[in-house]
Design an enzyme around this catalytic site. Structure first.
Site, PDB file in Angstrom:
ATOM      1  N   ASP A   2       0.797  -1.157  -0.090  1.00  0.00           N
ATOM      2  CA  ASP A   2       0.079   0.017  -0.159  1.00  0.00           C
ATOM      3  C   ASP A   2       0.725   1.304   0.105  1.00  0.00           C
ATOM      4  O   ASP A   2       1.780   1.196   0.584  1.00  0.00           O
ATOM      5  CB  ASP A   2      -0.877   0.258   1.330  1.00  0.00           C
ATOM      6  CG  ASP A   2      -1.918  -0.979   1.281  1.00  0.00           C
ATOM      7  OD1 ASP A   2      -2.809  -0.330   0.308  1.00  0.00           O
ATOM      8  OD2 ASP A   2      -1.916  -1.648   2.036  1.00  0.00           O
ATOM      9  N   GLY A   3       0.106   2.329  -0.650  1.00  0.00           N
ATOM     10  CA  GLY A   3       0.962   3.636  -0.546  1.00  0.00           C
ATOM     11  C   GLY A   3       1.246   4.086  -1.703  1.00  0.00           C
ATOM     12  O   GLY A   3       1.836   5.232  -1.644  1.00  0.00           O
ATOM     13  N   ARG A   6      -0.624   7.315  -2.628  1.00  0.00           N
ATOM     14  CA  ARG A   6      -0.263   8.626  -2.008  1.00  0.00           C
ATOM     15  C   ARG A   6       1.127   9.069  -2.124  1.00  0.00           C
ATOM     16  O   ARG A   6       1.350  10.280  -1.933  1.00  0.00           O
ATOM     17  CB  ARG A   6      -0.261   8.100  -0.394  1.00  0.00           C
ATOM     18  CG  ARG A   6      -1.759   8.340  -0.004  1.00  0.00           C
ATOM     19  CD  ARG A   6      -1.925   7.541   1.254  1.00  0.00           C
ATOM     20  NE  ARG A   6      -2.173   6.139   1.161  1.00  0.00           N
ATOM     21  CZ  ARG A   6      -2.148   5.161   1.887  1.00  0.00           C
ATOM     22  NH1 ARG A   6      -2.290   5.570   3.270  1.00  0.00           N
ATOM     23  NH2 ARG A   6      -2.495   3.976   1.794  1.00  0.00           N
ATOM     24  N   SER A  47      -5.289  -7.504  -5.575  1.00  0.00           N
ATOM     25  CA  SER A  47      -6.274  -8.313  -5.313  1.00  0.00           C
ATOM     26  C   SER A  47      -7.627  -8.603  -6.104  1.00  0.00           C
ATOM     27  O   SER A  47      -7.746  -7.867  -7.093  1.00  0.00           O
ATOM     28  CB  SER A  47      -6.796  -7.604  -4.046  1.00  0.00           C
ATOM     29  OG  SER A  47      -7.620  -6.461  -4.501  1.00  0.00           O
ATOM     30  N   ASN A  50      -9.251  -5.558  -6.820  1.00  0.00           N
ATOM     31  CA  ASN A  50      -8.669  -4.370  -7.441  1.00  0.00           C
ATOM     32  C   ASN A  50      -9.088  -3.976  -8.857  1.00  0.00           C
ATOM     33  O   ASN A  50      -8.996  -3.163  -9.360  1.00  0.00           O
ATOM     34  CB  ASN A  50      -7.165  -4.503  -7.604  1.00  0.00           C
ATOM     35  CG  ASN A  50      -6.287  -4.249  -6.144  1.00  0.00           C
ATOM     36  OD1 ASN A  50      -5.357  -4.909  -5.884  1.00  0.00           O
ATOM     37  ND2 ASN A  50      -6.907  -3.358  -5.323  1.00  0.00           N
ATOM     38  N   LEU A 177      -6.642  -6.426   7.292  1.00  0.00           N
ATOM     39  CA  LEU A 177      -6.030  -7.602   6.652  1.00  0.00           C
ATOM     40  C   LEU A 177      -6.404  -7.710   5.110  1.00  0.00           C
ATOM     41  O   LEU A 177      -5.734  -8.158   4.358  1.00  0.00           O
ATOM     42  CB  LEU A 177      -6.498  -9.031   7.455  1.00  0.00           C
ATOM     43  CG  LEU A 177      -5.694  -9.358   8.695  1.00  0.00           C
ATOM     44  CD1 LEU A 177      -6.307 -10.653   9.405  1.00  0.00           C
ATOM     45  CD2 LEU A 177      -4.068  -9.158   8.518  1.00  0.00           C
ATOM     46  N   GLU A 189       2.461 -12.967  13.159  1.00  0.00           N
ATOM     47  CA  GLU A 189       2.751 -11.619  13.891  1.00  0.00           C
ATOM     48  C   GLU A 189       2.600 -10.681  13.108  1.00  0.00           C
ATOM     49  O   GLU A 189       2.921 -10.833  11.739  1.00  0.00           O
ATOM     50  CB  GLU A 189       4.489 -11.555  14.364  1.00  0.00           C
ATOM     51  CG  GLU A 189       4.722 -12.622  15.431  1.00  0.00           C
ATOM     52  CD  GLU A 189       4.025 -12.295  16.842  1.00  0.00           C
ATOM     53  OE1 GLU A 189       3.799 -11.114  17.184  1.00  0.00           O
ATOM     54  OE2 GLU A 189       3.646 -13.375  17.606  1.00  0.00           O
TER      55      GLU A 189
HETATM   56  C1  FPP Z   1      -1.700  -0.272  -3.442  1.00  0.00           C
HETATM   57  O1  FPP Z   1      -1.377   1.026  -3.412  1.00  0.00           O
HETATM   58  C2  FPP Z   1      -0.785  -1.061  -4.678  1.00  0.00           C
HETATM   59  C3  FPP Z   1      -1.565  -1.732  -5.576  1.00  0.00           C
HETATM   60  C4  FPP Z   1      -2.847  -2.182  -5.726  1.00  0.00           C
HETATM   61  C5  FPP Z   1      -0.494  -2.291  -6.660  1.00  0.00           C
HETATM   62  C6  FPP Z   1       0.937  -2.907  -6.243  1.00  0.00           C
HETATM   63  C7  FPP Z   1       1.384  -3.285  -7.391  1.00  0.00           C
HETATM   64  C8  FPP Z   1       2.841  -2.954  -7.747  1.00  0.00           C
HETATM   65  C9  FPP Z   1       3.775  -2.427  -6.882  1.00  0.00           C
HETATM   66  C10 FPP Z   1       3.457  -3.269  -9.267  1.00  0.00           C
HETATM   67  C11 FPP Z   1       2.994  -4.781  -9.874  1.00  0.00           C
HETATM   68  C12 FPP Z   1       3.783  -5.725  -8.846  1.00  0.00           C
HETATM   69  C13 FPP Z   1       4.827  -6.443  -9.257  1.00  0.00           C
HETATM   70  C14 FPP Z   1       5.085  -7.681  -8.334  1.00  0.00           C
HETATM   71  C15 FPP Z   1       5.645  -6.298 -10.510  1.00  0.00           C
HETATM   72  P1  FPP Z   1      -2.450   2.018  -3.655  1.00  0.00           P
HETATM   73  O2  FPP Z   1      -2.649   2.408  -5.142  1.00  0.00           O
HETATM   74  O3  FPP Z   1      -3.870   1.626  -3.043  1.00  0.00           O
HETATM   75  O4  FPP Z   1      -1.794   3.375  -3.018  1.00  0.00           O
HETATM   76  P2  FPP Z   1      -2.948   4.279  -2.058  1.00  0.00           P
HETATM   77  O5  FPP Z   1      -3.174   3.190  -0.817  1.00  0.00           O
HETATM   78  O6  FPP Z   1      -1.729   5.145  -1.762  1.00  0.00           O
HETATM   79  O7  FPP Z   1      -3.830   4.888  -2.885  1.00  0.00           O
END
Ligand code: FPP
Length: 222
Positions: A2-3, A6, A47, A50, A177, A189
């Site tokens: 996450d993040g 942001r 997810s 998503n 979670l 943990e």
């Molecule tokens: C959550 O941050 C992040 C995701 C939904 C995507 C994570 C994916 C990657 C880092 C890239 C692809 C993965 C691989 C393994 C190549 P968010 O968008 O919810 O951020 P926020 O909570 O700040 O809005």
């Protein structure tokens, strides 16, 4: 992880820039996990919920995933990393499914760190799929319903080949979670950090593991 959004917003950048930096954080965290000799690292990349994000963002994430697989495969092979995917990844676009299957097959015999990437993953969906598989075996007379054990159930989850889950790290200050490994976290943990995923790396992983190392785990005993 996450993040990302942001992280980008703070810099007046598009969300895609945050995801791109998120992939850099994936690379450094996987390297750190390998260097620390971790048996397994699971990353929640996409997810089953998503898909609700705008089409453009989903497409950016799939593009990053394609790029990541192409770029990292040689490093995984050279460094004895085994890749597995948890989640219903067969529902992704067919070229990605083929790339993933190839990567899984080519790293299947590696016995260093296992990197599990959660794609189109939802823990409740995983448990329903495991339940259906066990029910099908019961209908076929291969297993008696009354004989089904916790171990049988675990063996039908996507994580069947992973060790017990010791530590779960959640970045960016979230404390939920979010449908991630609900069965597997029974005695895990939990570690929460305000660090946004693009800023995560070796130092943050080490800090989480140091925190874990200082905890007393009783597994329900005393
Ligand atoms: C959550 O941050 C992040 C995701 C939904 C995507 C994570 C994916 C990657 C880092 C890239 C692809 C993965 C691989 C393994 C190549 P968010 O968008 O919810 O951020 P926020 O909570 O700040 O809005």
């Amino acid at each position: 992880m996450d993040g990302n959004g942001r992280w980008a917003k703070k810099r007046h950048l598009p969300r895609a820039a945050g995801h791109k930096r998120g992939v850099d954080a994936v690379r450094s965290t996987v390297r750190a996990a390998r260097d620390l000799g971790l048996e397994a690292l699971t990353l929640y990349a996409f997810s089953s919920e998503n898909w609700k994000r705008p089409e453009e963002e989903v497409s950016d994430l799939m593009g990053l995933l394609r790029h990541f697989i192409k770029k990292e495969i040689d490093e995984f092979i050279a460094n004895n990393v085994r890749l597995i995917v948890i989640g219903n990844y067969q529902a992704l676009e067919s070229d990605i499914v083929a790339m993933i299957d190839d990567l899984i097959a080519r790293t299947a015999h590696n016995d260093g760190t296992t990197l599990a990437i959660a794609l189109n993953y939802g823990s409740q969906d995983e448990m329903i799929r495991a339940t259906r598989a066990l029910a099908a075996k019961a209908v076929a007379g291969e297993i008696a319903p009354g004989d089904i054990t916790e171990a049988d159930f675990a063996a039908h989850l996507d994580t069947a080949s992973l060790p017990p889950l010791d530590l779960l790290i959640r970045t960016s200050g979230e404390q939920r979670l979010s449908n991630f490994l609900l069965w597997q976290t029974a005695y895990t943990e939990l570690y929460f950090t305000d660090v946004l995923w693009p800023d995560f790396g070796a130092a943050e992983l080490k800090a989480a593991i140091d925190s874990f190392a200082g905890r007393e785990r009783r597994f329900g005993g005393r």
